[in-house]
Design a protein around this motif. Structure first.
Motif, PDB file in Angstrom:
ATOM      1  N   GLY A  59       0.585 -10.215   4.646  1.00 24.94           N
ATOM      2  CA  GLY A  59       1.136  -9.535   5.816  1.00 24.94           C
ATOM      3  C   GLY A  59       1.618  -8.135   5.491  1.00 24.94           C
ATOM      4  O   GLY A  59       1.379  -7.183   6.243  1.00 24.94           O
ATOM      5  N   LEU A  60       2.282  -7.979   4.350  1.00 19.98           N
ATOM      6  CA  LEU A  60       2.754  -6.654   3.925  1.00 19.98           C
ATOM      7  C   LEU A  60       1.576  -5.727   3.622  1.00 19.98           C
ATOM      8  O   LEU A  60       1.600  -4.543   3.975  1.00 19.98           O
ATOM      9  N   ALA A  61       0.539  -6.263   2.980  1.00 17.94           N
ATOM     10  CA  ALA A  61      -0.635  -5.450   2.657  1.00 17.94           C
ATOM     11  C   ALA A  61      -1.332  -4.973   3.926  1.00 17.94           C
ATOM     12  O   ALA A  61      -1.764  -3.814   4.022  1.00 17.94           O
ATOM     13  N   PHE A  62      -1.431  -5.855   4.915  1.00 14.83           N
ATOM     14  CA  PHE A  62      -2.037  -5.475   6.187  1.00 14.83           C
ATOM     15  C   PHE A  62      -1.210  -4.379   6.864  1.00 14.83           C
ATOM     16  O   PHE A  62      -1.763  -3.391   7.380  1.00 14.83           O
ATOM     17  N   ALA A  63       0.104  -4.531   6.847  1.00 11.72           N
ATOM     18  CA  ALA A  63       0.987  -3.521   7.447  1.00 11.72           C
ATOM     19  C   ALA A  63       0.825  -2.168   6.754  1.00 11.72           C
ATOM     20  O   ALA A  63       0.770  -1.119   7.412  1.00 11.72           O
ATOM     21  N   VAL A  64       0.741  -2.179   5.431  1.00 14.24           N
ATOM     22  CA  VAL A  64       0.554  -0.924   4.687  1.00 14.24           C
ATOM     23  C   VAL A  64      -0.773  -0.273   5.064  1.00 14.24           C
ATOM     24  O   VAL A  64      -0.860   0.943   5.243  1.00 14.24           O
ATOM     25  N   GLY A  65      -1.820  -1.088   5.196  1.00 18.34           N
ATOM     26  CA  GLY A  65      -3.113  -0.553   5.593  1.00 18.34           C
ATOM     27  C   GLY A  65      -3.064   0.126   6.955  1.00 18.34           C
ATOM     28  O   GLY A  65      -3.647   1.200   7.161  1.00 18.34           O
ATOM     29  N   MET A  66      -2.352  -0.486   7.893  1.00 20.85           N
ATOM     30  CA  MET A  66      -2.202   0.100   9.229  1.00 20.85           C
ATOM     31  C   MET A  66      -1.394   1.398   9.154  1.00 20.85           C
ATOM     32  O   MET A  66      -1.766   2.422   9.745  1.00 20.85           O
ATOM     33  N   LEU A  67      -0.301   1.364   8.412  1.00 20.04           N
ATOM     34  CA  LEU A  67       0.585   2.524   8.317  1.00 20.04           C
ATOM     35  C   LEU A  67      -0.079   3.684   7.572  1.00 20.04           C
ATOM     36  O   LEU A  67       0.231   4.851   7.831  1.00 20.04           O
ATOM     37  N   SER A  68      -0.986   3.358   6.672  1.00 17.42           N
ATOM     38  CA  SER A  68      -1.640   4.419   5.887  1.00 17.42           C
ATOM     39  C   SER A  68      -2.407   5.382   6.785  1.00 17.42           C
ATOM     40  O   SER A  68      -2.544   6.559   6.465  1.00 17.42           O
ATOM     41  N   ARG A  69      -2.902   4.880   7.921  1.00 13.77           N
ATOM     42  CA  ARG A  69      -3.665   5.740   8.838  1.00 13.77           C
ATOM     43  C   ARG A  69      -2.777   6.844   9.420  1.00 13.77           C
ATOM     44  O   ARG A  69      -3.241   7.960   9.681  1.00 13.77           O
ATOM     45  N   LEU A  70      -1.481   6.518   9.609  1.00 13.49           N
ATOM     46  CA  LEU A  70      -0.544   7.514  10.140  1.00 13.49           C
ATOM     47  C   LEU A  70      -0.007   8.420   9.040  1.00 13.49           C
ATOM     48  O   LEU A  70       0.094   9.632   9.207  1.00 13.49           O
ATOM     49  N   ILE A  71       0.336   7.822   7.911  1.00 12.38           N
ATOM     50  CA  ILE A  71       0.919   8.602   6.819  1.00 12.38           C
ATOM     51  C   ILE A  71      -0.084   9.621   6.281  1.00 12.38           C
ATOM     52  O   ILE A  71       0.267  10.776   5.983  1.00 12.38           O
ATOM     53  N   LEU A  72      -1.341   9.214   6.190  1.00 17.85           N
ATOM     54  CA  LEU A  72      -2.368  10.111   5.658  1.00 17.85           C
ATOM     55  C   LEU A  72      -3.023  10.947   6.751  1.00 17.85           C
ATOM     56  O   LEU A  72      -3.892  11.780   6.461  1.00 17.85           O
ATOM     57  N   ASP A  73      -2.647  10.693   8.006  1.00 21.31           N
ATOM     58  CA  ASP A  73      -3.072  11.521   9.135  1.00 21.31           C
ATOM     59  C   ASP A  73      -4.593  11.628   9.222  1.00 21.31           C
ATOM     60  O   ASP A  73      -5.156  12.697   9.454  1.00 21.31           O
ATOM     61  N   ASN A  74      -5.257  10.455   9.011  1.00 17.53           N
ATOM     62  CA  ASN A  74      -6.724  10.395   9.132  1.00 17.53           C
ATOM     63  C   ASN A  74      -7.407  11.484   8.299  1.00 17.53           C
ATOM     64  O   ASN A  74      -8.317  12.168   8.748  1.00 17.53           O
ATOM     65  N   ALA A  75      -6.929  11.629   7.068  1.00 16.62           N
ATOM     66  CA  ALA A  75      -7.508  12.656   6.193  1.00 16.62           C
ATOM     67  C   ALA A  75      -8.981  12.377   5.947  1.00 16.62           C
ATOM     68  O   ALA A  75      -9.410  11.241   5.856  1.00 16.62           O
TER      69      ALA A  75
END
Length: 461
Positions: free
Chosen positions: A281-297
């Motif tokens: 569950g934490l890994a899935f959440a990180v994957g989702m959040l990475s899209r915002l943190i990395l701003d779709n680089a």
């Protein structure tokens, strides 16, 4: 940063070396820890081994690309794991408690009452677990390349060397002891990434709002799947088969054979599933959040999403912790795979009944070096390599175990024919994508299952 990272790696290696105090010069101790493990050690070790560099590197990259629809991997994988083991575990594990065998292949051969099956399963396991292990070392190399600017091969060799040190020292006991420490580092690392990411994005509500603004990212089913309810159900639930393939993964299953008795097995499974669900569950959440943190680089490898997030969110000390968490995940699986491959050669193929430290150390060294070389030569997607190896082991071994459960008489000839047939199907569906989004392992699995069901006769016993 590097001091923290290397310090934690040294700590993990010392735990593995310390386990040698309980060593006995026996094959059973090296490959099965004398069946003396506590339930929490067995459960946490199985979780850490299952959730490898694939989870930190591969799954997070997959979620970064696919968004909410990737949740079906988590649901299917865990549900399939639970359903298949609930049915098959009583027979398989009870046999392991009564057996003197120390490898998964030999236990399967014993259940099948066919020694040739032991050698065939051992050979299959050795080949694909070796490839599987190379993916873990590749994940190590990718991580240090992204975070510390090390050359890819430095990361691969560093991970390989640390794993080799304590694998040679204490065998599976060292692997399981270090798995427990690694599982804690993994959980802490993922938890911190989620908390810091949400804080940076302005809280839970703001985070959910920003995710909803990404076109197609919060769609529950894969974009382009259309409105077909049947297709959406098939593509989503097909990942249950991936979870069922856990019984085809020797490096995970053997953890449950290292407990004392059936009561310990039940408690071990509680630790396994509770930590498994939390970490996934934490890994899935990180994957989702990475899209915002990395701003779709653009222009970067999605499998480097997590180490890139760590660099944005944390100070050097915390980056060292997160990097060690990724390394811990890769090592917890790599050491298990290497020891299992060593057992396939020494116990299942060469049938070395007497414990020889020099012989076993030599075999383990050969396996580790071969795996490292494969990682250096082939550094493609960690996700694809892990899913590939997991899938082949799954559709070859899982139907065999189901037939044993159904009291079918196992004939090696039919096992080989069904294996060739299902592998051909797997090659075809990989070459020509018929239904995008459906887990490709489902097709060879069904073919193998049908063939064995109709060509194997029910045992008279």
């Amino acid at each position: 940063m590097e001091i923290v990272f290397l310090g934690l790696l040294l700590f993990i290696a010392l735990i593995g070396i310390a386990s040698s105090r309980l060593n006995k010069p026996t094959v059973k101790n090296y490959y099965l820890a004398d069946k003396s493990l506590s339930p929490w050690l067995s459960g946490l070790s199985a979780m850490a081994t299952n959730n490898s560099g694939y989870m930190f590197i591969g799954l997070i990259g997959f979620t970064y690309l696919n968004g909410l629809s990737s949740i079906w991997l988590m649901i299917g994988w865990i549900l399939g794991d639970y359903l298949i083991t609930k049915k098959l575990f009583p027979k398989i594990v009870n046999k392991s408690f009564l057996s003197k065998n120390v490898t998964y292949a030999s236990i399967i051969g014993d259940l099948a009452k066919n020694k040739l099956i032991t050698k065939l399963v051992a050979l299959i396991s050795f080949v694909f677990l070796l490839i599987y292990a190379s993916a873990q070392f590749a994940a190590s190399g990718k991580t240090l390349m992204a975070v510390m600017n090390w050359e890819f091969y430095y990361g691969v060799i560093t991970g390989g060397f640390i794993v080799l040190v304590y694998s040679l020292t204490s065998g599976i006991r060292a692997s399981i002891w270090t798995d427990a420490a690694q599982s804690i580092i993994m959980l802490v690392s993922m938890g911190l990434l989620v908390l810091f990411s949400i804080a940076k994005l302005g809280g839970v509500n703001q985070t959910l709002f920003q995710l909803s603004e990404i076109d197609g990212f919060m769609i529950l089913f894969r974009p382009g799947a259309g409105d077909s309810v049947l297709f959406n159900a098939l593509s989503s639930l097909s990942w249950i088969v991936a979870g069922m393939f856990v019984v085809g993964q020797p490096h995970i299953m053997i953890r449950f054979f290292a407990v004392k008795d059936h009561n310990d097995l039940i408690r071990s499974r509680i630790f396994y599933y509770s930590s498994y669900i939390l970490f996934y569950g934490l890994a899935f959440a990180v994957g989702m959040l990475s899209r915002l943190i990395l701003d779709n680089a653009s222009g970067f490898d999605p499998e480097l999403a997590l180490p890139m997030m760590a660099q944005i969110l944390f100070n050097p000390f915390m980056i060292g912790l997160i990097t060690s968490g990724i390394f811990a995940a890769t090592m917890s699986t790599a050491d298990s795979l290497i020891i299992n491959c060593s057992g396939n050669i020494s116990q299942d193929i060469f049938e070395l009944t007497r414990f020889s430290k020099a012989q076993i150390a030599g075999i383990t060294l050969f396996v580790a070096i071969t795996s490292i070389i494969i990682a250096l030569i082939n550094s493609v997607s960690v996700f694809s390599i892990v899913v590939f190896s997991w899938t082949i082991l799954g559709f070859l071994i899982t139907p065999l175990l189901i037939m044993i459960f159904l009291n079918k008489t196992i004939i090696a000839k039919h096992f080989v024919i069904s294996g060739i047939l299902s592998t051909m199907i797997f090659y075809i569906v990989n070459s020509y994508v018929f239904f995008e989004g459906v887990y490709l392992g489902i097709y060879p699995f069904v073919v193998n299952l049908i063939y064995l069901y109709f060509f194997l006769k029910r045992s008279k016993n």
